[in-house]
Design a protein around this motif. Structure first.
Motif, mmCIF file in Angstrom:
data_model
loop_
_atom_site.group_PDB
_atom_site.id
_atom_site.type_symbol
_atom_site.label_atom_id
_atom_site.label_comp_id
_atom_site.label_asym_id
_atom_site.label_seq_id
_atom_site.Cartn_x
_atom_site.Cartn_y
_atom_site.Cartn_z
ATOM 1 N N ASP A 133 12.840 20.994 40.191
ATOM 2 C CA ASP A 133 12.374 21.468 41.415
ATOM 3 C C ASP A 133 13.459 22.172 42.337
ATOM 4 N N SER A 134 14.624 22.151 41.791
ATOM 5 C CA SER A 134 15.506 22.840 42.711
ATOM 6 C C SER A 134 15.864 24.437 41.826
ATOM 7 N N PRO A 135 15.604 25.319 42.786
ATOM 8 C CA PRO A 135 15.667 26.753 42.117
ATOM 9 C C PRO A 135 17.159 26.750 41.951
ATOM 10 N N THR A 136 18.129 26.357 42.896
ATOM 11 C CA THR A 136 19.535 26.341 42.909
ATOM 12 C C THR A 136 20.114 26.034 41.668
ATOM 13 N N MET A 137 19.500 24.762 41.276
ATOM 14 C CA MET A 137 20.097 24.083 40.123
ATOM 15 C C MET A 137 19.699 24.868 38.703
ATOM 16 N N LEU A 138 18.464 25.522 38.885
ATOM 17 C CA LEU A 138 17.729 26.029 37.708
ATOM 18 C C LEU A 138 18.743 27.519 37.560
ATOM 19 N N ASN A 139 19.053 28.118 38.328
ATOM 20 C CA ASN A 139 19.843 29.330 38.470
ATOM 21 C C ASN A 139 21.404 28.985 37.802
ATOM 22 N N GLU A 140 21.949 27.840 38.327
ATOM 23 C CA GLU A 140 23.192 27.300 38.110
ATOM 24 C C GLU A 140 23.168 27.201 36.292
ATOM 25 N N ILE A 141 22.137 26.550 35.930
ATOM 26 C CA ILE A 141 22.051 26.156 34.486
ATOM 27 C C ILE A 141 21.949 27.524 33.705
ATOM 28 N N LYS A 142 21.126 28.450 34.220
ATOM 29 C CA LYS A 142 20.889 29.583 33.562
ATOM 30 C C LYS A 142 22.181 30.351 33.655
ATOM 31 N N ASP A 161 7.872 23.249 38.039
ATOM 32 C CA ASP A 161 6.798 22.667 38.284
ATOM 33 C C ASP A 161 6.465 21.774 37.113
ATOM 34 N N SER A 162 6.430 20.489 37.218
ATOM 35 C CA SER A 162 6.378 19.670 36.108
ATOM 36 C C SER A 162 4.912 19.452 35.553
ATOM 37 N N VAL A 163 3.917 19.832 36.418
ATOM 38 C CA VAL A 163 2.594 19.734 35.635
ATOM 39 C C VAL A 163 2.356 20.958 34.723
ATOM 40 N N LYS A 164 2.654 22.147 35.174
ATOM 41 C CA LYS A 164 2.830 23.512 34.452
ATOM 42 C C LYS A 164 3.920 23.256 33.305
ATOM 43 N N ALA A 165 4.855 22.500 33.514
ATOM 44 C CA ALA A 165 5.940 22.457 32.710
ATOM 45 C C ALA A 165 5.418 21.971 31.250
ATOM 46 N N VAL A 186 15.213 13.857 36.827
ATOM 47 C CA VAL A 186 14.179 12.612 36.941
ATOM 48 C C VAL A 186 13.380 12.731 38.377
ATOM 49 N N GLY A 187 14.078 13.098 39.515
ATOM 50 C CA GLY A 187 13.332 12.744 40.735
ATOM 51 C C GLY A 187 12.427 14.197 41.082
ATOM 52 N N MET A 188 11.267 14.471 40.211
ATOM 53 C CA MET A 188 10.526 15.753 40.440
ATOM 54 C C MET A 188 9.188 15.101 41.075
ATOM 55 N N ILE A 216 17.116 15.448 27.696
ATOM 56 C CA ILE A 216 18.487 14.927 28.556
ATOM 57 C C ILE A 216 18.057 15.003 29.963
ATOM 58 N N MET A 217 17.956 13.558 30.589
ATOM 59 C CA MET A 217 17.549 13.290 31.949
ATOM 60 C C MET A 217 18.969 13.544 32.744
ATOM 61 N N VAL A 218 18.434 14.387 34.027
ATOM 62 C CA VAL A 218 19.301 14.769 34.789
ATOM 63 C C VAL A 218 19.108 14.165 36.271
ATOM 64 N N THR A 219 20.221 13.400 37.035
ATOM 65 C CA THR A 219 19.998 12.952 38.245
ATOM 66 C C THR A 219 20.835 13.348 39.128
ATOM 67 N N GLY A 220 20.667 13.603 40.560
ATOM 68 C CA GLY A 220 21.676 13.601 41.496
ATOM 69 C C GLY A 220 22.670 12.675 41.595
#
Length: 411
Positions: free
Chosen positions: A300-309, A324-328, A344-346, A370-374
């Motif tokens: 749910d973090s756009p920053t994290m998604l951009n970093e992974i990309k 969005d976990s539901v749409k995902a 994990v925390g969505m 792969i589960m990811v947590t802060g």
């Protein structure tokens, strides 16, 4: 059986020294018929060498043992197809998730493969010998610390190895590394392709080099490409000399391992005199398929998604970012990813519930999740295993750490 023995280094009492002479200590253990776990502590890290009546039976150290374990199992999988990704993960988890994990659990996990007839005694000996030699590779360069011989639990011994032979084998391999020149001081150095250099490479060759040289160490690349690591580095030397490949220092924690130098020999080790061959020839003759992997990232973090990309910005990966976990859930069903990175925390549907739903579908039984947590969060590992998570990562992570996960579960 591996048994206890207190006849070396003062009956198991720690021996504090300012200097270490690793080869002499090993020879002393061998000639005296020592039995026990020879433990050496150096700046918070530990090396463990298991002896039985003067023979080495196993060795490990605390710097990324899981990575070392996976690499050697993966190499063996070239001749033992049953050692696929799922089975390797199962074997590794046997000792990583033990209630009281100790280094000898690694050995027991390997012995389990033997008792299940997945590998032969010859495979077992080759695997264990390779692990021992890699550990000796760094052990022989230890300069100071303290050591002790301690007893360990009784474990059935499958193979015994002559310490002198393994030491010489290890020193011979180090000499091969030293022959590559002064720029190469560790198998965990990381080569990167610099496209701005003036070299005679086709666009396709440049693309392949750029896609492979993105954070993997020489040693990881050799396993990935099923090549001899010395030959692979030698094939890159012309590109390194011309500045087309830049060699960076080992990623932490591999930087804690000693670098190679000529201190193990009184004579100066000569530099290599043979021709290195065509530019990057080892990469262009590799049979590694040049395919694109589809990775879905759910956070749910756009920053994290951009970093992974950004970390996976390469033709080898198609990265699909979803916040969005539901749409995902619907997108995962539609897109059939090769790997899922799951926060994990969505909100709405947390990572545990999401993973459980995905695993209930037959198509996704073996897809790595792969589960990811802060960094302040905790993963309930028992719960994660129960719902079918493959592995875990903690934010923030580096590009090298993410590529390591890709190496382990995709390539």
């Amino acid at each position: 059986m591996m048994t206890s023995d207190r006849g070396f280094s003062g009956g198991g009492t720690p021996q504090f020294t300012e200097t270490l002479q690793p080869e002499r200590l090993l020879q002393q253990l061998s000639t005296s018929g020592g039995t026990g776990c020879f433990r050496v502590s150096v700046q918070g890290q530990q090396w463990f060498l298991y002896f039985d009546q003067g023979s080495i039976v196993y060795a490990t150290h605390t710097i990324e043992p899981g990575d070392r374990f996976e690499r050697h199992l993966r190499q063996l999988s070239q001749s033992v197809p049953a050692l696929d990704r799922e089975l390797r993960a199962q074997v590794r988890q046997q000792w990583e998730q033990a209630n009281t994990p100790t280094p000898i659990y690694e050995y027991e996990s390997l012995r389990w493969l033997l008792t299940q007839d997945i590998i032969t005694p010859e495979h077992f000996s080759r695997l264990v010998e390779g692990l021992i030699v890699e550990v000796l590779e760094s052990f022989l360069y230890l300069k100071s610390g303290h050591h002790q011989l301690v007893p360990y639990v009784e474990v059935p011994i499958v193979s015994r190895f002559d310490a002198t032979r393994l030491i010489q084998q290890c020193k011979s391999r180090i000499q091969q590394w030293l022959s590559l020149g002064h720029k190469i001081v560790s198998p965990f150095q990381r080569p990167y392709f610099f496209s701005g250099a003036q070299v005679n490479l086709t666009p396709e060759q440049q693309q392949r080099l750029g896609s492979m040289l993105r954070g993997f160490s020489f040693r990881h690349l050799a396993v990935l490409m099923n090549q001899n690591e010395i030959a692979l580095v030698r094939s890159l030397l012309p590109l390194i000399d011309k500045g087309a490949v830049v060699v960076r220092e080992p990623q932490h924690p591999f930087d804690l391992l000693p670098s190679f130098d000529a201190s193990l020999w009184q004579e100066t080790t000569p530099t290599v005199t043979e021709e290195s061959g065509d530019l990057g020839s080892g990469f262009f003759t590799s049979k590694v398929p040049n395919r694109t992997y589809r990775i879905i990232c759910i956070d749910d973090s756009p920053t994290m998604l951009n970093e992974i990309k950004r970390f996976l910005a390469d033709d080898a990966f198609e990265v699909i970012a979803l916040n969005d976990s539901v749409k995902a859930l619907m997108e995962v069903m539609r897109l059939n990813p090769d790997l899922i990175l799951l926060d994990v925390g969505m909100p709405n549907i947390d990572g545990y519930k999401f993973c459980k739903v995905i695993r209930n579908h037959e198509r996704f039984k073996s897809v790595p999740i792969i589960m990811v947590t802060g960094n302040t969060g905790l993963i309930d590992r028992a719960k994660a295993r129960l719902v079918g998570a493959t592995d875990y990562m903690t934010k923030p992570f580096t590009q090298a750490e993410l590529l390591k996960m890709v190496f382990q579960y995709l390539t």
